[in-house]
Design a protein around this motif. Structure first.
Motif, PDB file in Angstrom:
ATOM      1  N   LEU A  29      45.809  34.114  47.661  1.00 12.63           N
ATOM      2  CA  LEU A  29      47.136  34.435  47.122  1.00 12.63           C
ATOM      3  C   LEU A  29      47.254  34.175  45.620  1.00 12.63           C
ATOM      4  CD1 LEU A  29      49.935  35.562  47.750  1.00 12.63           C
ATOM      5  CD2 LEU A  29      50.633  33.244  48.406  1.00 12.63           C
ATOM      6  N   PRO A  30      46.812  33.023  45.090  1.00 13.53           N
ATOM      7  CA  PRO A  30      46.872  32.845  43.635  1.00 13.53           C
ATOM      8  C   PRO A  30      46.040  33.892  42.871  1.00 13.53           C
ATOM      9  CG  PRO A  30      46.530  30.736  44.716  1.00 13.53           C
ATOM     10  CD  PRO A  30      46.382  31.797  45.777  1.00 13.53           C
ATOM     11  N   LEU A  31      44.950  34.357  43.475  1.00 15.35           N
ATOM     12  CA  LEU A  31      44.134  35.382  42.822  1.00 15.35           C
ATOM     13  C   LEU A  31      44.814  36.751  42.869  1.00 15.35           C
ATOM     14  CD1 LEU A  31      40.713  34.055  44.036  1.00 15.35           C
ATOM     15  CD2 LEU A  31      41.474  34.213  41.651  1.00 15.35           C
ATOM     16  N   ILE A  32      45.593  36.992  43.902  1.00 14.80           N
ATOM     17  CA  ILE A  32      46.410  38.211  43.936  1.00 14.80           C
ATOM     18  C   ILE A  32      47.440  38.164  42.812  1.00 14.80           C
ATOM     19  CG2 ILE A  32      48.162  39.448  45.274  1.00 14.80           C
ATOM     20  CD1 ILE A  32      46.498  38.573  47.815  1.00 14.80           C
ATOM     21  N   VAL A 111      42.536  50.195  42.462  1.00 11.13           N
ATOM     22  CA  VAL A 111      42.068  48.817  42.590  1.00 11.13           C
ATOM     23  C   VAL A 111      42.769  48.198  43.793  1.00 11.13           C
ATOM     24  CG1 VAL A 111      41.770  46.593  41.425  1.00 11.13           C
ATOM     25  CG2 VAL A 111      41.813  48.718  40.073  1.00 11.13           C
ATOM     26  N   ILE A 112      41.989  47.632  44.707  1.00  9.52           N
ATOM     27  CA  ILE A 112      42.496  47.120  45.969  1.00  9.52           C
ATOM     28  C   ILE A 112      42.598  45.603  45.947  1.00  9.52           C
ATOM     29  CG2 ILE A 112      42.047  46.939  48.460  1.00  9.52           C
ATOM     30  CD1 ILE A 112      42.540  49.844  47.660  1.00  9.52           C
ATOM     31  N   ALA A 113      43.799  45.088  46.259  1.00 12.78           N
ATOM     32  CA  ALA A 113      44.027  43.656  46.458  1.00 12.78           C
ATOM     33  C   ALA A 113      45.040  43.514  47.578  1.00 12.78           C
ATOM     34  CB  ALA A 113      44.548  42.994  45.182  1.00 12.78           C
ATOM     35  N   GLY A 114      44.972  42.422  48.333  1.00 16.08           N
ATOM     36  CA  GLY A 114      45.967  42.177  49.362  1.00 16.08           C
ATOM     37  C   GLY A 114      45.377  41.893  50.724  1.00 16.08           C
ATOM     38  N   TYR A 115      46.150  42.243  51.755  1.00 11.33           N
ATOM     39  CA  TYR A 115      45.822  41.872  53.129  1.00 11.33           C
ATOM     40  C   TYR A 115      45.899  43.092  54.036  1.00 11.33           C
ATOM     41  CZ  TYR A 115      46.719  37.220  51.211  1.00 11.33           C
ATOM     42  OH  TYR A 115      46.686  36.081  50.446  1.00 11.33           O
ATOM     43  N   LEU A 138      38.804  44.088  45.091  1.00 10.43           N
ATOM     44  CA  LEU A 138      38.774  42.708  44.602  1.00 10.43           C
ATOM     45  C   LEU A 138      38.492  41.749  45.757  1.00 10.43           C
ATOM     46  CD1 LEU A 138      41.702  42.811  42.027  1.00 10.43           C
ATOM     47  CD2 LEU A 138      39.258  43.338  41.706  1.00 10.43           C
ATOM     48  N   LYS A 139      37.248  41.292  45.825  1.00 15.14           N
ATOM     49  CA  LYS A 139      36.774  40.546  46.988  1.00 15.14           C
ATOM     50  C   LYS A 139      37.456  39.199  47.184  1.00 15.14           C
ATOM     51  CE  LYS A 139      32.727  38.721  44.544  1.00 15.14           C
ATOM     52  NZ  LYS A 139      31.254  38.746  44.514  1.00 15.14           N
ATOM     53  N   ASP A 140      37.913  38.572  46.114  1.00 16.94           N
ATOM     54  CA  ASP A 140      38.555  37.260  46.257  1.00 16.94           C
ATOM     55  C   ASP A 140      40.080  37.347  46.202  1.00 16.94           C
ATOM     56  OD1 ASP A 140      38.411  37.939  43.557  1.00 16.94           O
ATOM     57  OD2 ASP A 140      37.695  35.977  42.903  1.00 16.94           O
ATOM     58  N   SER A 172      33.291  51.576  47.412  1.00 13.64           N
ATOM     59  CA  SER A 172      33.942  50.789  46.360  1.00 13.64           C
ATOM     60  C   SER A 172      32.939  50.028  45.511  1.00 13.64           C
ATOM     61  CB  SER A 172      34.865  49.725  46.982  1.00 13.64           C
ATOM     62  OG  SER A 172      35.882  50.292  47.750  1.00 13.64           O
ATOM     63  N   LYS A 173      33.385  49.724  44.317  1.00 10.65           N
ATOM     64  CA  LYS A 173      32.719  48.720  43.500  1.00 10.65           C
ATOM     65  C   LYS A 173      33.421  47.408  43.839  1.00 10.65           C
ATOM     66  CE  LYS A 173      31.442  47.667  38.761  1.00 10.65           C
ATOM     67  NZ  LYS A 173      31.498  48.140  37.365  1.00 10.65           N
ATOM     68  N   VAL A 174      32.710  46.466  44.423  1.00  9.32           N
ATOM     69  CA  VAL A 174      33.288  45.206  44.876  1.00  9.32           C
ATOM     70  C   VAL A 174      33.110  44.168  43.773  1.00  9.32           C
ATOM     71  CG1 VAL A 174      33.194  43.399  46.632  1.00  9.32           C
ATOM     72  CG2 VAL A 174      32.886  45.794  47.292  1.00  9.32           C
ATOM     73  N   LEU A 175      34.233  43.588  43.345  1.00 12.00           N
ATOM     74  CA  LEU A 175      34.258  42.665  42.215  1.00 12.00           C
ATOM     75  C   LEU A 175      35.131  41.461  42.516  1.00 12.00           C
ATOM     76  CD1 LEU A 175      35.273  45.408  39.639  1.00 12.00           C
ATOM     77  CD2 LEU A 175      33.007  44.363  39.727  1.00 12.00           C
ATOM     78  N   SER A 176      34.838  40.350  41.877  1.00 19.16           N
ATOM     79  CA  SER A 176      35.781  39.233  41.870  1.00 19.16           C
ATOM     80  C   SER A 176      36.875  39.560  40.860  1.00 19.16           C
ATOM     81  CB  SER A 176      35.080  37.935  41.481  1.00 19.16           C
ATOM     82  OG  SER A 176      34.698  37.983  40.109  1.00 19.16           O
ATOM     83  N   VAL A 177      37.968  38.837  40.910  1.00 22.10           N
ATOM     84  CA  VAL A 177      39.038  39.043  39.933  1.00 22.10           C
ATOM     85  C   VAL A 177      38.504  38.777  38.525  1.00 22.10           C
ATOM     86  CG1 VAL A 177      41.288  38.196  39.137  1.00 22.10           C
ATOM     87  CG2 VAL A 177      40.909  38.605  41.573  1.00 22.10           C
TER      88      VAL A 177
END
Length: 184
Positions: A29-32, A111-115, A138-140, A172-177
């Motif tokens: 959640l903080p990374l989102i 760009v994908i983030a969330g649940y 965004l993997k994290d 996708s290109k999978v990346l950390s934030v």
């Protein structure tokens, strides 16, 4: 140049204090939130997506309209975003104004983030890929639940990592934030 849009998918109370708790949401959640701040700093449009159940769905006890659980998480609500859309299926594209919005602003990268990683995030990423968009996952800043189905049980970490591996194999290109921020 990439014209990105950050999708914040289903960051709702249902996944935080409802019947579908995301494992390790205190990490994701903080990374989102951070991904939204990064997008805002780089003038990347942010679309917040909210899942709302329809009558007759498999799990009618989740995402009930007008409930506390269906509400978007408070900080996500407060952070600047360009559009809030509601959906009723796993894909953020299905019967929503998302694609029109992306076309109107000339977006070529989603760009994908969330649940949840394995459901709405994965489905949306695949559909974006099939529609011709580049996808950054965004993997994290994604997360999921421990899943039990008629075929068995899988823990959230294994499920999350499996989806990320499949996403990185083609969609996708999978990346950390942090990696994503450095790429901007």
């Amino acid at each position: 140049m990439n014209n990105r849009v950050l999708l914040i998918i289903d960051v709702q109370n249902e996944y935080l204090d409802g019947c579908l708790p995301i494992v390790d949401s205190s990490i994701s959640l903080p990374l989102i939130h951070q991904s939204i701040r990064i997008a805002n700093a780089h003038q990347i449009p942010v679309v917040v997506v909210q899942h709302v159940s329809e009558v007759g769905e498999i799990e009618p006890s989740a995402f009930v309209p007008d409930s506390h659980e269906v509400e978007v998480e408070k900080i996500v609500q407060l952070l600047p975003h360009n559009l809030l859309i509601q959906k009723h299926k796993p894909s953020c594209f299905h019967n929503t104004p998302l694609e029109s919005f992306l076309m109107d602003i000339g977006c070529n990268t989603v760009v994908i983030a969330g649940y949840m990683t394995h459901m709405c995030c994965d489905t949306t990423a695949r559909e974006a890929f099939h529609k011709g968009y580049q996808v950054e996952f965004l993997k994290d800043a994604t997360g999921t639940v421990n899943l039990t189905t008629p075929l068995g049980t899988i823990d959230s970490r294994s499920l999350h990592e499996t989806v990320l591996k499949v996403q990185s194999s083609m969609f996708s290109k999978v990346l950390s934030v942090g990696e994503w921020e450095k790429s901007l």
